[in-house]
Design an enzyme around this catalytic site. Sequence first.
Site, short mmCIF file in Angstrom:
data_model
loop_
_atom_site.label_atom_id
_atom_site.label_comp_id
_atom_site.label_asym_id
_atom_site.label_seq_id
_atom_site.Cartn_x
_atom_site.Cartn_y
_atom_site.Cartn_z
N GLU A 23 0.86 -1.18 0.00
CA GLU A 23 0.00 0.00 0.00
C GLU A 23 0.90 1.23 0.00
O GLU A 23 1.96 1.23 0.62
CB GLU A 23 -0.90 0.01 1.26
CG GLU A 23 -1.94 -1.09 1.27
CD GLU A 23 -3.07 -0.85 2.27
OE1 GLU A 23 -3.16 0.25 2.85
OE2 GLU A 23 -3.88 -1.78 2.45
N HIS A 77 -4.26 6.83 0.14
CA HIS A 77 -3.54 5.57 0.20
C HIS A 77 -4.17 4.59 -0.78
O HIS A 77 -5.23 4.86 -1.33
CB HIS A 77 -3.46 5.02 1.62
CG HIS A 77 -4.72 4.40 2.15
ND1 HIS A 77 -5.78 5.15 2.62
CD2 HIS A 77 -5.09 3.09 2.30
CE1 HIS A 77 -6.73 4.33 3.04
NE2 HIS A 77 -6.35 3.08 2.85
N HIS A 79 -5.27 0.54 -2.06
CA HIS A 79 -5.62 -0.84 -1.78
C HIS A 79 -5.25 -1.61 -3.04
O HIS A 79 -6.08 -1.76 -3.93
CB HIS A 79 -7.13 -0.97 -1.51
CG HIS A 79 -7.56 -0.39 -0.20
ND1 HIS A 79 -8.89 -0.18 0.12
CD2 HIS A 79 -6.84 0.00 0.89
CE1 HIS A 79 -8.96 0.32 1.35
NE2 HIS A 79 -7.73 0.45 1.82
N ASP A 90 -8.94 1.11 8.42
CA ASP A 90 -8.94 2.53 8.01
C ASP A 90 -9.88 3.34 8.89
O ASP A 90 -9.58 4.46 9.30
CB ASP A 90 -9.39 2.67 6.55
CG ASP A 90 -8.38 2.14 5.56
OD1 ASP A 90 -7.19 2.03 5.92
OD2 ASP A 90 -8.79 1.81 4.43
ZN LIG Z 1 -7.10 1.32 3.50
#
Ligand SMILES: [Zn+2]
EC number: 3.4.19.-
Length: 124
Positions: A23, A77, A79, A90
Amino acid sequence: MLYVPRGLLEETRAHLLREAPKEGVGLWAGRREVERVIPLPNVHPSPLTAYLADPLALLKALKALEREGLSLLAIYHSHPKGPALPSPRDIKEARWRVPYVIFGTDGVRAFLLPEGQEVALVVL
Ligand SMILES: [Zn+2]
């Protein structure tokens, strides 16, 4: 609403592709719209499924923004193997009042967390 020029959206995607399969995480900053993409190191011990922005790099980035008169507009961010939806982690770990932008395998979406309210992302 979160306004992002197409070029900066692509710059963000390029950063996240470089980080894959981990990530990736970073900041969007600007005044009214995104003007700056700031990639940050992901120092989470399980970077394939989670992210943690390097605290020192984050602090430095926030100070630099302040000096330049830019605001933090969003935290992004990725995935790499999942949808553009906030994971339980999250939501649990959310502590910023700016939108969380998530790049998933099915696109990119932004949310206020932990509430989960979606924020419209407008590509300029
Ligand atoms: Zn996430």
